[in-house]
Design a protein around this motif. Structure first.
Motif, short mmCIF file in Angstrom:
data_model
loop_
_atom_site.label_atom_id
_atom_site.label_comp_id
_atom_site.label_asym_id
_atom_site.label_seq_id
_atom_site.Cartn_x
_atom_site.Cartn_y
_atom_site.Cartn_z
N SER A 288 0.85 -1.19 0.00
CA SER A 288 0.00 0.00 0.00
C SER A 288 0.88 1.24 0.00
CB SER A 288 -0.93 0.01 1.22
OG SER A 288 -0.18 0.08 2.41
N ILE A 289 0.39 2.30 -0.66
CA ILE A 289 1.11 3.55 -0.77
C ILE A 289 0.16 4.68 -0.40
CG2 ILE A 289 2.43 5.10 -2.27
CD1 ILE A 289 3.00 2.64 -4.04
N VAL A 290 0.54 5.51 0.58
CA VAL A 290 -0.28 6.62 1.03
C VAL A 290 0.47 7.92 0.75
CG1 VAL A 290 -1.41 7.72 3.00
CG2 VAL A 290 -1.36 5.22 2.83
N ASN A 293 0.04 14.96 2.66
CA ASN A 293 0.72 16.25 2.71
C ASN A 293 1.98 16.27 1.85
OD1 ASN A 293 -1.18 17.28 4.57
ND2 ASN A 293 -0.06 16.32 6.26
N GLY A 294 1.87 15.66 0.68
CA GLY A 294 2.98 15.67 -0.25
C GLY A 294 4.04 14.62 0.01
N GLN A 295 3.88 13.82 1.05
CA GLN A 295 4.85 12.77 1.36
C GLN A 295 4.32 11.41 0.91
OE1 GLN A 295 5.69 13.03 5.55
NE2 GLN A 295 7.25 14.62 5.26
N ARG A 296 5.24 10.61 0.39
CA ARG A 296 4.89 9.26 -0.05
C ARG A 296 5.28 8.28 1.06
NH1 ARG A 296 4.88 6.22 -5.21
NH2 ARG A 296 5.67 4.12 -4.84
N LEU A 297 4.29 7.55 1.57
CA LEU A 297 4.51 6.59 2.64
C LEU A 297 4.17 5.20 2.13
CD1 LEU A 297 2.77 8.59 5.54
CD2 LEU A 297 5.20 8.57 4.94
N GLU A 298 5.18 4.34 2.07
CA GLU A 298 4.98 2.97 1.58
C GLU A 298 4.97 2.00 2.74
OE1 GLU A 298 8.02 2.12 -1.21
OE2 GLU A 298 7.22 3.45 -2.77
N ASP A 299 4.11 1.00 2.62
CA ASP A 299 4.01 -0.04 3.65
C ASP A 299 4.07 -1.41 3.00
OD1 ASP A 299 3.97 0.88 6.28
OD2 ASP A 299 1.90 1.58 6.10
N THR A 300 4.97 -2.25 3.50
CA THR A 300 4.92 -3.67 3.16
C THR A 300 3.91 -4.33 4.10
OG1 THR A 300 6.69 -4.22 4.70
CG2 THR A 300 7.32 -3.64 2.44
N ILE A 301 3.69 -5.62 3.92
CA ILE A 301 2.74 -6.32 4.80
C ILE A 301 3.21 -6.24 6.24
CG2 ILE A 301 1.77 -8.57 5.38
CD1 ILE A 301 1.88 -9.28 2.42
N PHE A 302 4.50 -6.50 6.47
CA PHE A 302 5.01 -6.52 7.84
C PHE A 302 5.08 -5.12 8.44
CE2 PHE A 302 8.33 -6.81 11.10
CZ PHE A 302 7.82 -7.85 11.86
N SER A 303 5.50 -4.12 7.65
CA SER A 303 5.57 -2.77 8.20
C SER A 303 4.18 -2.22 8.51
CB SER A 303 6.29 -1.84 7.22
OG SER A 303 5.54 -1.66 6.03
N GLY A 304 3.19 -2.66 7.76
CA GLY A 304 1.82 -2.27 8.07
C GLY A 304 1.37 -2.82 9.41
N LEU A 380 -12.12 4.74 0.19
CA LEU A 380 -12.26 5.82 1.17
C LEU A 380 -11.25 6.94 0.97
CD1 LEU A 380 -12.90 3.87 4.49
CD2 LEU A 380 -14.45 5.49 3.42
N VAL A 381 -9.98 6.58 0.81
CA VAL A 381 -8.90 7.58 0.81
C VAL A 381 -8.27 7.62 -0.58
CG1 VAL A 381 -6.87 8.43 2.03
CG2 VAL A 381 -8.51 6.96 3.21
N ASN A 382 -8.93 8.27 -1.50
CA ASN A 382 -8.39 8.39 -2.85
C ASN A 382 -8.80 9.74 -3.40
OD1 ASN A 382 -7.03 7.59 -5.15
ND2 ASN A 382 -8.88 6.73 -6.09
N ARG A 383 -8.46 10.80 -2.64
CA ARG A 383 -8.92 12.13 -2.98
C ARG A 383 -7.75 13.11 -3.05
NH1 ARG A 383 -12.35 8.97 -3.36
NH2 ARG A 383 -14.60 9.18 -3.02
N ASP A 384 -7.69 13.91 -4.10
CA ASP A 384 -6.75 15.00 -4.39
C ASP A 384 -5.33 14.72 -3.93
OD1 ASP A 384 -6.69 15.86 -1.59
OD2 ASP A 384 -8.69 16.69 -1.95
N GLN A 385 -4.50 15.77 -3.83
CA GLN A 385 -3.09 15.61 -3.56
C GLN A 385 -2.74 15.63 -2.08
OE1 GLN A 385 -0.89 14.92 -5.97
NE2 GLN A 385 -2.65 14.88 -7.36
N LEU A 386 -3.66 16.07 -1.22
CA LEU A 386 -3.36 16.15 0.20
C LEU A 386 -3.33 14.78 0.84
CD1 LEU A 386 -5.41 19.30 1.27
CD2 LEU A 386 -2.95 19.12 0.87
N LEU A 387 -4.24 13.94 0.43
CA LEU A 387 -4.30 12.60 1.01
C LEU A 387 -4.88 11.64 -0.02
CD1 LEU A 387 -3.89 10.83 3.54
CD2 LEU A 387 -6.24 11.36 4.18
N SER A 388 -4.14 10.62 -0.36
CA SER A 388 -4.64 9.62 -1.30
C SER A 388 -4.01 8.27 -0.97
CB SER A 388 -4.32 10.02 -2.75
OG SER A 388 -2.93 10.04 -2.96
N PHE A 389 -4.69 7.23 -1.37
CA PHE A 389 -4.24 5.86 -1.08
C PHE A 389 -4.27 5.08 -2.38
CE2 PHE A 389 -4.87 1.43 -0.11
CZ PHE A 389 -4.08 1.20 0.99
N THR A 390 -3.22 4.35 -2.64
CA THR A 390 -3.18 3.51 -3.83
C THR A 390 -2.58 2.16 -3.48
OG1 THR A 390 -2.49 3.38 -6.15
CG2 THR A 390 -0.89 4.26 -4.58
#
Length: 430
Positions: A288-290, A293-304, A380-390
């Motif tokens: 998952s990638i969140v 606020n302009g920052q890219r936060l990546e999570d693997t299964i374990f880090s999640g 739920l979280v797939n909106r504009d550049q402030l906060l999005s989830f992919t």
């Protein structure tokens, strides 16, 4: 062999009264266990009784649970609830002053539109396709029997469908997604959640009360086979014990009868090795990638899992860890152990190994939890550049590995575990 045939299936039931019997005893009904191929006689069951194999304790038959007319009423109720439960909001959040609703269908659509139609199809099949097929098949049995249609393919499919209906797991995924989103927004219960809960309960009731053997007896009754019991074979498709017809097919379902599943070990090894290969990128790549606020936060299964634990959600972190990390690797280890024991013809711990196989059969479906959480988060979280989830690239590898491990368990003929014991036991013959 004579001593073996005197054994009857173990009956499990509530309090029973012992009644005196008069007249000749009925002809015994023989059954081979689908898990260990043991041959035994089975009495007619009462409504509250279940029959278990006297050797491996597998459930071979249960008493009449629910009539088809009642199942039809439940199936119609499920179908009526589906449009509302699938398309209306299950949960809602207020993000940046905007109300965002999440539905099951919206999450699947978001997964597909972002370039992962195969991953979306996995979620769609387990949450929409399989429950819809379950309810539709019950209606087909009712109307098909009246119109003289062939019911055998549907009965064969229903016996294999139960492991793919995962509405209950999606419900747990909804709770996990809600806790994750709670860090960014306020959460409200959606209007369709009650309908989804009712549908899930009705599906579970249907699975508990669906007696496939009872339906076979109702639509395609067979006379009790004659001849020596030792010559009886088990149909691998419909679990009928009898003799093949002139063309070598089961007289009930018309599927060719064979002593063991063809190429069982080869298919199981292939699925298991492929699952191991997919699990490597599934655990190394981000799932998952969140963007916050302009920052890219990546999570693997374990880090999640670690992120959930450090934020104080230890029970939810434990659930995700068990479903997404512990269960897949446990299945791989158990399956490798079983396959090697079959190849080396090990005769120790037969009952332990068959219990392990039943365990991984039951827990394997829960590994789909992570994909369901991702589907809801994308809705739920797939909106504009402030906060999005992919979705990260690991999602496809993980979903494929889960399906391959489920298939590996399904393709393994558990009777191969007992064959080493059978060759060294003079009392057992096939």
């Amino acid at each position: 062999m004579g001593e073996q045939l005197l054994q009857q299936a173990q009956l499990h039931s509530g309090p029973m009264k012992i009644l005196a019997m008069s007249g000749p005893l009925p002809q015994p009904r023989y059954q081979r266990c689908s898990e260990c191929d043991y041959l035994f006689s089975i009495p007619d069951l009462k409504k509250t009784q279940t029959a278990h194999c006297p050797r491996c304790n597998a459930k071979v038959e249960k008493g009449r649970v629910c009539s088809l007319p009642r199942l039809i009423i439940i199936a119609i109720s499920i179908l009526l609830l589906m449009p509302f439960a699938y398309t209306e909001p299950l949960i809602s959040i207020r993000l940046l002053g905007t109300r965002i609703d999440a539905s099951l269908w919206e999450g699947i659509w978001q997964m597909s539109s972002q370039g992962s139609p195969l991953t979306a199809s996995m979620v769609a099949f387990c949450t929409i396709g399989a429950p819809l097929t379950l309810a539709g098949s019950i209606l087909y049995l009712h109307f098909g029997s009246r119109w003289g249609m062939n019911l055998k393919p549907v009965l064969l499919m229903l016996d294999r469908l139960k492991d793919w209906v995962m509405l209950d797991i999606y419900l747990v995924g909804m709770a996990v997604a809600s806790i994750k989103v709670k860090e960014y927004a306020d959460i409200d219960v959606g209007v369709a959640l009650v309908a989804y809960l009712m549908m899930t309960v009705l599906v579970i009731i249907t699975q508990i009360n669906l007696n496939i053997e009872q339906l076979w007896e109702e639509f395609y009754p067979q006379p009790r086979p004659k001849g020596p019991p030792s010559s009886l074979k088990l149909c691998l498709s419909c679990k009928f014990t009898g003799h093949a017809d002139a063309e070598g097919r089961c007289p009930r379902c018309h599927v060719p009868m064979s002593a063991r599943y063809k190429h069982s070990l080869q298919k199981t090894w292939a699925a298991l090795l492929a699952a191991i290969m997919f699990l490597i990128p599934a655990n190394l790549l981000p799932i998952s990638i969140v963007y916050a606020n302009g920052q890219r936060l990546e999570d693997t299964i374990f880090s999640g899992v670690v992120s959930l634990a450090t934020s104080g959600n230890i029970p939810i972190a434990a659930i995700v860890f068990i479903a997404s990390v512990l269960v897949p690797f446990t299945k791989v280890i158990v399956m490798l152990t079983l396959l090697l024991s079959i190849h080396f013809k090990a005769i120790q711990g037969l009952k332990t190994r068959i219990r392990l196989l039943r365990l991984v059969t039951w827990i394997g479906r829960w590994s789909m939890l992570d994909l369901f959480v991702i589907s809801l988060m994308m809705s739920l979280v797939n909106r504009d550049q402030l906060l999005s989830f992919t979705m990260g690239p690991a999602a496809f590898f993980f979903g494929t590995a889960v399906i391959l491990t489920i298939l590996a368990v399904e393709w393994l003929d558990s009777r191969l575990i007992w064959d080493a014991h059978a060759t060294g036991n003079a009392e057992y013959t096939d």
